[in-house]
Design a protein around this motif. Structure first.
Motif, PDB file in Angstrom:
ATOM      1  N   ALA A 119       0.837  -1.202   0.000  1.00  0.00           N
ATOM      2  CA  ALA A 119       0.000   0.000   0.000  1.00  0.00           C
ATOM      3  C   ALA A 119       0.872   1.251   0.000  1.00  0.00           C
ATOM      4  N   SER A 120       1.957   1.224   0.749  1.00  0.00           N
ATOM      5  CA  SER A 120       2.875   2.362   0.808  1.00  0.00           C
ATOM      6  C   SER A 120       3.535   2.598  -0.545  1.00  0.00           C
ATOM      7  N   GLU A 121       3.955   1.500  -1.201  1.00  0.00           N
ATOM      8  CA  GLU A 121       4.559   1.621  -2.529  1.00  0.00           C
ATOM      9  C   GLU A 121       3.557   2.165  -3.550  1.00  0.00           C
ATOM     10  N   GLU A 122       2.301   1.724  -3.458  1.00  0.00           N
ATOM     11  CA  GLU A 122       1.281   2.207  -4.370  1.00  0.00           C
ATOM     12  C   GLU A 122       1.012   3.691  -4.159  1.00  0.00           C
ATOM     13  N   ARG A 123       0.981   4.128  -2.906  1.00  0.00           N
ATOM     14  CA  ARG A 123       0.783   5.556  -2.623  1.00  0.00           C
ATOM     15  C   ARG A 123       1.947   6.373  -3.160  1.00  0.00           C
ATOM     16  N   ALA A 124       3.170   5.852  -3.024  1.00  0.00           N
ATOM     17  CA  ALA A 124       4.362   6.562  -3.496  1.00  0.00           C
ATOM     18  C   ALA A 124       4.386   6.648  -5.020  1.00  0.00           C
ATOM     19  N   HIS A 126       1.795   6.985  -6.973  1.00  0.00           N
ATOM     20  CA  HIS A 126       0.747   7.906  -7.484  1.00  0.00           C
ATOM     21  C   HIS A 126       1.043   9.309  -7.149  1.00  0.00           C
TER      22      HIS A 126
END
Length: 126
Positions: A119-124, A126
């Motif tokens: 989830a953290s990687e996906e937020r980073a 975007h």
């Protein structure tokens, strides 16, 4: 003067005082005992964490490496705490402690940690 007590020593002291009262009462110097136990637990966690990390993968994304390192740390804590700190209660009939651990002692599962990293990687991204 004894060393200050680590979070693991304090955790053990609280657990043993409430769940292993007989064993706790037999300790002559609880402050020193739990300070030493906390240091032993910290050392064992650090050593096991290194074993669980495995080889470094420089090609992996930074957050993936951080996540893998965090998962190794959490797994090492889980294993060592069960072996050395969060022992079954004395009054347990079959050796199993059926009571749940206090929420502040809960260690996230590897899956929960992996999901948080993803989830953290996906937020980073975007």
């Amino acid at each position: 003067m004894s060393e200050p007590m680590s979070k693991y020593g304090a955790m053990a002291q609280r657990h043993w005082r409430t769940r292993l009262a007989g064993r706790y009462a037999a300790i002559e110097d609880p402050a020193s005992f739990f300070a030493e136990l906390g240091q032993e637990v910290s050392d064992r966690i650090a050593a096991l964490e290194l074993d669980l990390r495995g080889p470094e993968r420089p090609e992996a994304e930074f957050l993936s490496r951080v996540g893998a390192n965090n998962m190794a740390r959490l797994r090492a804590e889980e294993i060592v705490l069960q072996e050395m700190v969060l022992l079954p209660a004395e009054n347990s009939a079959d050796g199993e402690d059926s009571d749940e651990m206090p929420p502040e002692w809960r260690i996230p599962t590897a899956q929960e940690t992996a999901a948080a990293v993803i989830a953290s990687e996906e937020r980073a991204a975007h």
